[in-house]
Write a protein that holds these residues in place. Structure first.
Motif, mmCIF file in Angstrom:
data_model
loop_
_atom_site.group_PDB
_atom_site.id
_atom_site.type_symbol
_atom_site.label_atom_id
_atom_site.label_comp_id
_atom_site.label_asym_id
_atom_site.label_seq_id
_atom_site.Cartn_x
_atom_site.Cartn_y
_atom_site.Cartn_z
ATOM 1 N N TRP A 102 3.506 7.392 5.261
ATOM 2 C CA TRP A 102 3.320 7.506 3.667
ATOM 3 C C TRP A 102 3.300 6.098 3.041
ATOM 4 N N MET A 103 3.119 5.178 3.844
ATOM 5 C CA MET A 103 2.747 3.716 3.055
ATOM 6 C C MET A 103 1.364 3.553 2.510
ATOM 7 N N PRO A 104 1.398 3.372 1.170
ATOM 8 C CA PRO A 104 0.032 3.403 0.692
ATOM 9 C C PRO A 104 -0.737 2.145 1.315
ATOM 10 N N GLU A 105 -2.007 2.497 1.623
ATOM 11 C CA GLU A 105 -3.004 1.417 2.175
ATOM 12 C C GLU A 105 -2.691 -0.099 1.880
ATOM 13 N N GLU A 106 -2.669 -0.076 0.473
ATOM 14 C CA GLU A 106 -2.951 -1.365 -0.086
ATOM 15 C C GLU A 106 -1.512 -2.128 -0.400
ATOM 16 N N ALA A 107 -0.615 -1.379 -0.111
ATOM 17 C CA ALA A 107 0.800 -1.957 -0.274
ATOM 18 C C ALA A 107 1.437 -2.751 0.965
ATOM 19 N N THR A 108 2.530 -3.673 0.490
ATOM 20 C CA THR A 108 3.014 -4.166 1.932
ATOM 21 C C THR A 108 4.625 -3.918 1.793
ATOM 22 N N LEU A 109 5.043 -3.968 3.277
ATOM 23 C CA LEU A 109 6.188 -3.418 3.537
ATOM 24 C C LEU A 109 7.178 -4.390 4.127
ATOM 25 N N LEU A 110 8.186 -4.855 3.517
ATOM 26 C CA LEU A 110 9.042 -5.814 4.321
ATOM 27 C C LEU A 110 10.174 -5.211 4.781
ATOM 28 N N ILE A 111 10.322 -5.245 5.963
ATOM 29 C CA ILE A 111 11.517 -4.385 6.877
ATOM 30 C C ILE A 111 12.568 -5.511 7.583
ATOM 31 N N SER A 112 13.503 -5.467 7.358
ATOM 32 C CA SER A 112 14.684 -6.228 7.980
ATOM 33 C C SER A 112 15.306 -5.529 9.121
ATOM 34 N N ASP A 113 15.454 -6.387 10.190
ATOM 35 C CA ASP A 113 16.293 -5.779 11.241
ATOM 36 C C ASP A 113 16.622 -6.760 12.177
#
Lengths: 125, 236, 259
Positions: free
Chosen positions: B172-183
């Motif tokens: 579901w992440m849009p192609e042009e979007a950026t995702l920052l995920i912490s773990d």
């Protein structure tokens, strides 16, 4: 799909697709799943799939058709070349490891022959 | 390539204690970026500074906008639903999101909820930890924005749910979007990361492409990450 | 950006639910009390009206407090503060929503009065007949009544605004203070802020009485309505000043509760 995290993921995706092509799961001229679908199937990032595919397009294993998607090449010469390349890579691994056991080329050849004979005999039983 | 996030000379102090200093970070469009670091290193703080929930000194730009109000309209943060009572129904939370975020897409939420098997008739207090986290992910991803910030979405969650969440991110992440995920468990998300950012010693110690680490160091991401802490600092 | 209406709906939701819960509880209390009176055999046509009158102060008081609690919570909850809306607008909407809820509560109270009056209509009507109201006062009373309603509403707003002021100023101050002494310092900051607020409101009160006294001396006859409106005006000024400081705190220092 399980990945070895020591090896670049795009490289492992390429290997995975090569195997599918040579094993016949993906036949010459077959359409590949969409990039996002591949990403979902393999649980990797879209960009990584993109990178693997674009390298495969450059080396002509895959043909990209504008607006239609990506297809496995039906160029038999290229597929033969790919097969040769993969076989050589596998053999290189075996060769290197046997060489490390101080086997001469003749000995390697002989043991490989012996192995195949036994394997064949086992399968015929 | 367009910059989705650009942080310059960010410093954050609270209670006379320096928590982050000289943070500089640029993330381009279409990336999944892992934000790694020990507990308490400042991963959550960094995200809260980006959203404007915490107030530091320096420049933070999201999609070229600088004021917190404008930034908020370009980002979606996995907030913990603290503003709702335990007896609030999931459907009411969804309605709330639909009301306050013009970019919230109910259709997307519906698809995500179906995929993650979220029952919208339950009350918040009745959700298991895993289910609550899935709801938060679905709400966060149902918005159509440039920057998604997921803060420790896997803490205390079983592996089946983890896999589902990872799949939903890819799907579901849009192609042009950026995702920052912490773990702080790197291994489970390593295959989906384009880049990693490590917060260490109050600043960003590393920002590198994941496959570049693999091909140049021959190490897996987990080992590489641990090698940054020579002597083996305790991690939980 | 999120629209005015959407933000209003969002910050209003829980306040409105609480007001309705409060009204349900009030009605329940009226019914139970009336039944109890009937069981004791003391029921008359006036019982419902007097019971309703008796209970009505409780929801009014509790309502203002409940609204105040919800009113403050939205300032530190990410669920609200992540909404893309400018702080001045957000602050104003929150205050207006609190006002709307207290007006709603008041209107419902009025409704309850009217309905309860219907039960004892004959007695009330005969009582009204006995009362002789001089006609010339009536217009004055209407204006006076309106002024008092406005005064009460503005008073509520000053109450919420001042609570926000104490909350947001202490919240801002606590981000600067060292943690190990924060407990003690928080109390001191609270004390200082409360003291200053009382001091300032005292000064304002003095100002108001001075102005009204001046007017009283000048005018000859005591102008109640005029004095009410001066008080209202002064309170609005207080709301604006506190509001400006509150918004500044929200913009610069106040942080939401961490995850």
């Amino acid at each position: 799909m399980k990945f070895d995290d020591k090896i670049p993921i795009y490289y492992q995706i390429k290997q995975h697709l090569y195997h599918e092509i040579l094993a016949g799961t993906l036949k010459p001229g077959d359409k590949l799943p969409a990039v996002r679908q591949l990403a979902i199937d393999l649980t990797v990032n879209v960009n990584t799939i993109q990178r693997a595919l674009s390298e495969m397009i450059t080396e002509k294993t895959i043909v990209s058709q504008r607006g239609k998607g990506n297809f496995v090449t039906d160029d038999t010469a290229r597929l033969a070349e790919l097969k040769e390349q993969l076989v050589m890579e596998q053999l290189a691994l075996v060769y290197e490891q046997l060489h490390a056991l101080n086997l001469s080329d003749a000995e390697i050849l002989a043991s490989l022959k012996r192995y195949i004979e036994r394997k064949g005999a086992a399968q015929h039983d | 390539m367009t910059d989705i996030l650009k942080i310059e000379n960010l410093t954050y102090k609270r209670n006379q204690r320096l928590l982050l200093q000289d943070v500089n970070l640029t993330l381009t469009a279409g990336k999944i970026v892992g934000l790694l670091g020990e507990n308490g290193a400042g991963k959550t703080t960094l995200m809260r500074l980006i959203t404007g929930s915490a107030q530091g000194h320096g420049t933070i730009m999201v999609s070229g906008t600088q004021t917190p109000t404008e930034r908020k309209s370009h980002l979606s943060f996995s907030e913990q639903l603290r503003g709702f009572n335990r007896n609030t129904k999931v459907a009411q939370v969804v309605a709330f999101y639909h009301t306050v975020y013009p970019d919230f897409d109910p259709q997307r939420f519906h698809e995500l909820a179906g995929f993650l098997q979220i029952d919208v008739n339950l009350r918040l207090g009745a959700l298991s930890k895993g289910m609550r986290e899935k709801l938060i992910i679905a709400l966060t991803l149902a918005r159509q924005v440039d920057l998604y910030l997921l803060d420790e979405p896997f803490s205390g969650i079983d592996s089946m749910s983890r896999k589902k969440i990872i799949s939903s991110i890819i799907q579901w992440m849009p192609e042009e979007a950026t995702l920052l995920i912490s773990d702080h468990y790197v291994t489970e998300i390593a295959p989906i990361l384009d880049e990693i950012v490590v917060v260490k010693d109050q600043t960003i110690a590393v920002h590198r492409a994941a496959d570049e680490i693999r091909s140049e160091s021959g190490m897996d991401i987990e080992d590489y990450y641990e090698s940054l802490y020579e002597g083996g600092v305790n991690r939980d | 950006m999120t629209s005015f209406g959407a933000v209003f709906k969002a910050v209003n939701r829980l306040k409105f639910r609480q007001m309705n819960l409060l009204i349900v509880l009030e009605l329940l209390a009226i019914v139970v009390t009336t039944i109890w009176t009937a069981i004791r055999g003391e029921y008359s046509n006036m019982t419902v009206f007097t019971t309703a009158m008796g209970w009505s102060t409780v929801p009014a008081f509790v309502g203002v407090i409940l609204i105040a609690i919800r009113h403050e919570k939205v300032y530190t909850a990410d669920s609200y503060r992540l909404i893309p809306v400018e702080e001045t607008k957000f602050y104003t909407i929150n205050l207006l929503s609190s006002l709307a809820n207290i007006v709603y509560l008041a209107v419902v109270q009025l409704g309850i009065y009217i309905i309860s009056m219907l039960f004892g209509w004959q007695e009330l009507a005969s009582m009204a007949k006995d009362m002789t109201t001089p006609t010339h006062i009536e217009s004055g009373w209407l204006l006076m009544g309106l002024s008092i309603i406005v005064l009460v509403l503005v008073l509520n707003m000053v109450f919420w605004s001042t609570i926000s002021f104490v909350h947001l100023v202490t919240s801002s101050a606590s981000t600067f203070l060292p943690k190990f002494r924060q407990g003690v310092l928080n109390i001191i900051v609270y004390a200082i802020v409360v003291f200053l607020t009382l001091r300032v409101s005292g000064l304002i009160g003095n100002g108001v009485s001075w102005i009204s006294q001046t007017m009283f001396n000048n005018g000859g006859s005591f102008d109640w309505v005029g004095q009410l409106w001066i008080t209202i005006f002064v309170m609005i000024v207080v709301i604006l000043i506190e509001g400006a400081i509150n918004v500044l705190c929200l913009k610069r220092w106040v942080e939401t509760d961490a995850n």
